[in-house]
Structure formats: C-alpha cells, structure tokens
Design a protein around this motif. Sequence first.
Motif, PDB file in Angstrom:
ATOM      1  N   LEU A 150      -5.960   3.262   5.745  1.00  0.00           N
ATOM      2  CA  LEU A 150      -7.274   2.569   6.527  1.00  0.00           C
ATOM      3  C   LEU A 150      -6.544   1.416   6.919  1.00  0.00           C
ATOM      4  O   LEU A 150      -6.463   1.292   8.331  1.00  0.00           O
ATOM      5  N   ALA A 185      -4.511   2.985   9.697  1.00  0.00           N
ATOM      6  CA  ALA A 185      -5.129   2.975  10.576  1.00  0.00           C
ATOM      7  C   ALA A 185      -5.850   2.906  11.952  1.00  0.00           C
ATOM      8  O   ALA A 185      -6.053   2.656  12.602  1.00  0.00           O
ATOM      9  N   PRO A 205     -12.240   8.287   8.435  1.00  0.00           N
ATOM     10  CA  PRO A 205     -12.014   7.297   7.373  1.00  0.00           C
ATOM     11  C   PRO A 205     -12.478   7.273   5.622  1.00  0.00           C
ATOM     12  O   PRO A 205     -12.524   6.627   5.301  1.00  0.00           O
ATOM     13  N   ALA A 246     -11.511   3.195  11.107  1.00  0.00           N
ATOM     14  CA  ALA A 246     -10.835   2.381   9.889  1.00  0.00           C
ATOM     15  C   ALA A 246     -11.182   0.908   9.856  1.00  0.00           C
ATOM     16  O   ALA A 246     -11.043   0.772   9.054  1.00  0.00           O
TER      17      ALA A 246
END
Length: 849
Positions: free
Chosen positions: A282, A285, A262, A293
């Motif tokens: 992001l 996540a 990420p 993340a």
Amino acid sequence: MPSLVEGLSRFVGRVEILALGLDDKRRTAEAALARGRPLEAREAARDILKEVPDSLVGLALWADSAEEAWLDHEVVPALAELSERLPFRADIWLRLGRTGLRTGYAEARAALERASVSTDDRDSAREALLLLCDLDLGQGDPARARHWLDRVPVLLTGVDPQVMLRRAELALAFGDVEAARDAVQKLGEPSPLDGRAALLVGRVAYTSGDHAAAFDPALRAFLLETPGSTELLTAIVSGLTDVVLVDRAREMVRALGVLERPAWAAAFAFAEGRKNDAREALLRATAEGDRGAAEALLRMGVETRDLAALTAVLNQNPALVSPELSRLVEAERLGRDGKVDDALSMLATVTGDASSWAHEIASHVAALWVPRVEANATADGVREADWANVLRTLRGLSRDLDRIDILGKLEALAVERERPLRVAIVGEFNAGKSTFINALLGEDVAPTGVLPTTATLHWVAWAPDAFARVVMPGAPDRVVSHAALKATLKTLEGEGKKADRVFIYAPIERLKRIEILDTPGFNAPDPDHIAAARQAFDEAHLAIWLLDATMPFKDSERRILNEIASLGVPIQLLANKADRLSAEAREKVIDHVREGLGETGLSSYDEPLLLSARLALKGQLGDAEALAQSGWPAVETLLSERIVDRAVALRERALRRRALACATALVETADQRAAAGRERARAVREAADRTRTLAARLRAERVSIAKSIDKAIEGARRQLAADVRPLAALSGDRRNAEASRSYVEERFVARLAEPIVREIVAILWAEGDEKPPLYRPSLAVRAVLFGAAAAHEAPATLVDESLVPIMDAAVVAFSVALAEQTAEEPPPSPHSAMELRARALKQALSSGA
C-alpha cells in the motif's frame, strides 16, 4: 416525489401558455411524464421555452423531465431560474440543493439552507435539514451537523427513525459509543434493504471492539453498495481471527470482482498475518499516486494506529485525511522536535474516533520527558526526567482540579531532588534495626533497647552539630542532645504523649550521602507504629529489611514483604544476629532465605547477606576481632558499590514512583470530573430534546394556540386601547404624527409581549416545571409585535382588529427561537483535556520507572 409542474400548471403562467396556443404542448409534456417518457416531455418543454423563454410552466416541465432522464446538468439551471422567480418555494430550493450536491453545483449548500428555513413547507424544510446534516457529517464536521439535526422538528410521539439514525452517527463521530448504542437500540431492527442502518449497526459493534458481531451488518451494507461500507468491512476483515468469516468475505468479494483491489488485498493479507506485506504494498502504491491504495492505507493506518502510514497518506493525498487525524501527525512531529507541551495541547483538541489514538500518542510524547531508568544504572548512566516540565504540568493539573493536597506532595518532590539518598531500615521488632544504624554510622546515635511504644519514625540526617528534634503533633518541637533522647522518649511515653517523628542529626560524613529512616517493628503492639513503618516505604529510595537470623523469613515476614512488594521500593535483605548461630547454622540461613524468596516470588535488591550488627558496632568502636567476625566488610561493599554508587538511579526511580502516585490521583479526579461533564452534557441534550418537542408542538398547534392567546390577552388589549385613545384628538396634527406613531408602537409591545409569553409558558409547562432560558424567545415575540405595529399604516387602529395573525406569527417566532437556542452545544468540558495530560504523564512515569 410530486412534480413541480403539478403545483405550477394549475395556478401560475397559464395565461401566456393559452394565449400563444401552447397548452397542447403542456398537456403533451405532462402526459409523456405520466407514461414514463421523460425525453419526449423534455422536447415539449423546450418547445414551450422557445416561444416563452421565461415561462414558469416550461421551466418546471424542463426540470421534471430532465430529472426523470437523469440529466442533472440540465436540472440545475432550470431549478436555479425557477428559484429566482419563486423564492418562496421551499421544494424548489430543496431539489436544487439535492441535485446540486450530485453535480458539484457551488450554491447547493446555500439552496438547502434556504429550504431549511421554510415555515410553510415543513416537509421540504425537514428534508433539507437532514441533507445538510449528512453533508457536514460527510465532511467531518459533526458539530455543525448536530446544529442542523437539532433544528429538525421532533415527533410528538414515537421515534423518528431518520433523526435517531443520525443521532447515532453523530454520537460515533463524537466518540460517544454508549450514546450511539442507545440510539441503535431505540431504532430497533433495521429493514433488510436499509444499507445505511446496517452500516450504523456494524460501526457501533466494530467501535465497541466486537468484530464478529460487526461482520454481518457490515457485509449487508457492502452488498447494498452503501457509501462507507467498503471502508468498514475491510477494517473488520483485517482484524478477524475467524477463518470462516474471512472465507465468507473472500467469496463475496471475489464474486464482485474486486478481490485484487489494494484495499481488499491488504485486508486479507492482514487477516492472514501478512501485515508487513500489506503495508509495504500500500505504501508503494500510494507513493505512485494510486488514490485507492491511499484510501486503503489510510484505513489501515487508522485501524492499526500506524502514524507512518497516516503520514504517507497526508503527504500524498492531504484531502483524504480529516483535520482530527492531521492533528495527530502534527502533534507527533511537535513531540519529536522537543515541543512536548505544544504536542499535548494539540492532542487535547482531538475528538471523536481519533481521541483514543490521541491518548496513546500523548503517552509516547510525554515519555520524552521521562526516559527509562534501568534498575542497575550507575550515576553516569542515568537520564533524569525533565522534572521542571513534569512538576510544572502536575502542579498545573493539581490547581485546575482543586487538588491542593497533591500540590504539597509535588513541592516535597522538588525539594527531595536535592537531598541525599534515603534508606529505610525496616523489619520486625527486635530485629536489631537501631543497632544496625549505629554500626552503619559508627556511633551510638539511634535509640536501642527502647520499648516499641516509645518510638515512631526516626530520621537520621547530617548536620554540622549533633542534636535531636522530637516532632510533636499540636505542640512545639523538642530539641535535645543525643544523650538525652532516650530519656526524653521515655518521659513522653509516660506522659501519654505521642511523638510524630524524631529527627536525629549528626556531623557524620556518611550522612552527607545517605539519610537513614529507622522504623518501629512491623510486629510492634501499637498499630500506629505499624502504619509509621509502612510510611517509611513511601518516603525511602531503598529499604533494608533486617531478618532475625535465628528464625529468618517467618510467615509474618513473608506476608508483610508480599504486601509491600507492590509499592515498587527496592528491598535489600540482610540476616542479622549471625553471632547467635553456629558455623553450620550460618551456612544454612542464606540458603533458607533464598528458598523463601523463590517460593514467594520476591527478590532482594542484591544477594542477601549474613551479619551481626552488634559485633559490627563493637568493631566500629575499635574492636578489630569483633569486626572481623561480624560480616560487616561485605555489607560495606554492598553499601558503597551497589547502593551509594547508584544513588542517582535509586533516587530517580523513587521520585518517579511518588510522581506516579500524584499523577494516578489526578487521573482519578480528572476521570470523575470528565465523566460528570459528559453526564451534564447528556442531561443538557436530553433537556434540549424535550424543549424541541415543545417547540414542535407550538408549530403544530399554532393556529389554535394563537386563537387561545388572543382571547386570553383581552385585558391587555383593553389597557392598550386606553393607552392610545388620547391620540385620537391629535390625529390631524402632522407635527405630532411621528411621535404618536412611536408611542403606539412602544405601547403595543409593552402591553402585549409579556401576556403573550406568559400564555405560551402556561400552555407548554405545568406549574413548577423546570424551564429553559426564555430571554431569546421573549425577544422574538417583542420583535414580531414591533414589526407588526411598524408595518401597519395606522397602528393605533390595531386594537380594533383581529390580532390572531399577529399571535400566530408570535407563536412561530417563539418556537423557532426556543428550538434554535437548544441547538447550541454545551462547551466541551476542560476536564477531558486535563484527563489526557494526567493519563499521559501517568503512563510515562509508569513505563519510565
């Protein structure tokens, strides 16, 4: 690193090993370690411990072999037991602390602190201090980290690269980029394999705003797997505009197989301009519990100053967010809740890298006190500033910064809020300003036909009675009737006296809503009158500039209008003396004025108008034909609908301009004081470095210095001997023994402490050198002397013994106290907090005006 068993097997625990026939096991274990077979050595060590569970040699062998085999879970208990048995061994405490940090051992910090105080094993103490500094730096506590680093002995010559590297890291943590840059320059070119130094160079360049210069050192640190390098490099890549550098980073990351993580996916999305995609991915996540993340979102939030991203991380993974960043989120929440003052106070405590972000948030928070006012807002559409809080804060800053001059201006602002709209009538001399004022008021109240040298600033305001007040500097005011005003001004001019200001009061209804400032002409021969005309712009809410229609928008007028345009006062252009123009010329005048405005980039508050103030005044006094020819009805419409009806907005914007000028002055003062505070702190730190160098010299040369002091205080010893000699006759009297002992201890300290300190001072500082406070070091010397006398069986006999060991202990105590007092960070300058408040209000007032 030398093994523990090397230092123990020769001197400690050998008897028991030999007695039980286990010396072969010891030799086997040592040989196995020498051949790089730690597991074989571990088995031999365990065999020894089976026979002798508390064997120091067996424990040392076990610790050495387990550490070589990376069995940290076995190293810790072995070292913990050894440290209990040999508490004076700094190297054992150091290794226990270092291994404990890797394994999460609860007492790791305590072990390092024990190692750090050793005076016998200086290398172990130094390494422990550096590890403690690193530990607190990693935990976001730079103040405590500096405490440990300040205790590291300073090299007498050259630069200590380990200390200087951490000095630079601390400077970055405190937000002092200049100090960090200086430290990096002193370090010189780092080794190609020194990832930590490469990371530091990259961080300094990145913090200075040079992403391209930061790229190569950050990439090197990343390839060397330096902790923190991923965070730095992703932040750099996110802000890169150089496609070549972005592609280089992408190839490296792809080769390492982490391109889809990420953090990297977001970094490259940012570099490609897909910021929203990166942010949303992001956020999702992070909400799903992806720690990687969350870390990437945190870095992105800090890089882009995205409080929503920072808040999302704080809600999901609060442990990831430093206290400084947490305070940013909390301050923003306080602002939203209307607690602006509390928010500003919290933001003032934010230091380090987050301080510039704190300033930005402070400006947004302060803007809650100063909502924007549109230029054409009517009274109903104006949201006034929270003047109670704005003025209270500015007053407090003025007092704290000793700006009493600004306090007076702020009090004037508070009064002005309750007064009518103030309109300045300005223009060049003989443009018809006074005639215009008389037409505006419907009466002949302003002096007309007076020489420019006889008039300054005329302030026309409402009062229930008609009179004028002439303000004279250094003399009583003169109160006269309207009819006597012109003669009074001429008389004063003839006497060489200068009026500071003229107030003309009249019971005219319009003056309840508008106050008039009549000014000298800008082309008057007296420079003081030009200054008075300019002052009108500072005091007015709106200015009406009268042009002479017979020659409008001359070059001289353009120059003055350009000069005053930056003041921010709205200017309404009116072309007077239209009665002197033909009908054809009148049509061209306004077009000429509009062209002039376009050429100069200036603007009029409303459409320029053409009028004759002379005819308008005649019309106001009853001449209907003159009024019809004057163009005055259009002026009346402008005044009532575009000026008076918008008086609240005009006054509010003027108040903000003047409050902004006060805030700007306070920012300049706070900046200067904060810079001076930073310079003082820098000077204190430099003095502390010099003092630590001297303390290191004392410790390094303690033996020779102790001997030198012992010789130098011979006279004091003789005096001490004379003091205690009478006690010999009382040696058999038990009743006096306790009193005699106390007396000897007191004389021992009283006779020797001052000469010892005097000798140390003479060794360290030349005559006239500036010295640090010596109270604590002197106290430490007295404590050593008292302890030595108190511990001696017969302190009276000390005068006949060698005092070199005691002098040695006194030198060490003096050096330690001297170094420790330099570790105290000077208190933060309050001017930094004042600077934040002043700057926040300045920005809010500037944006809101």
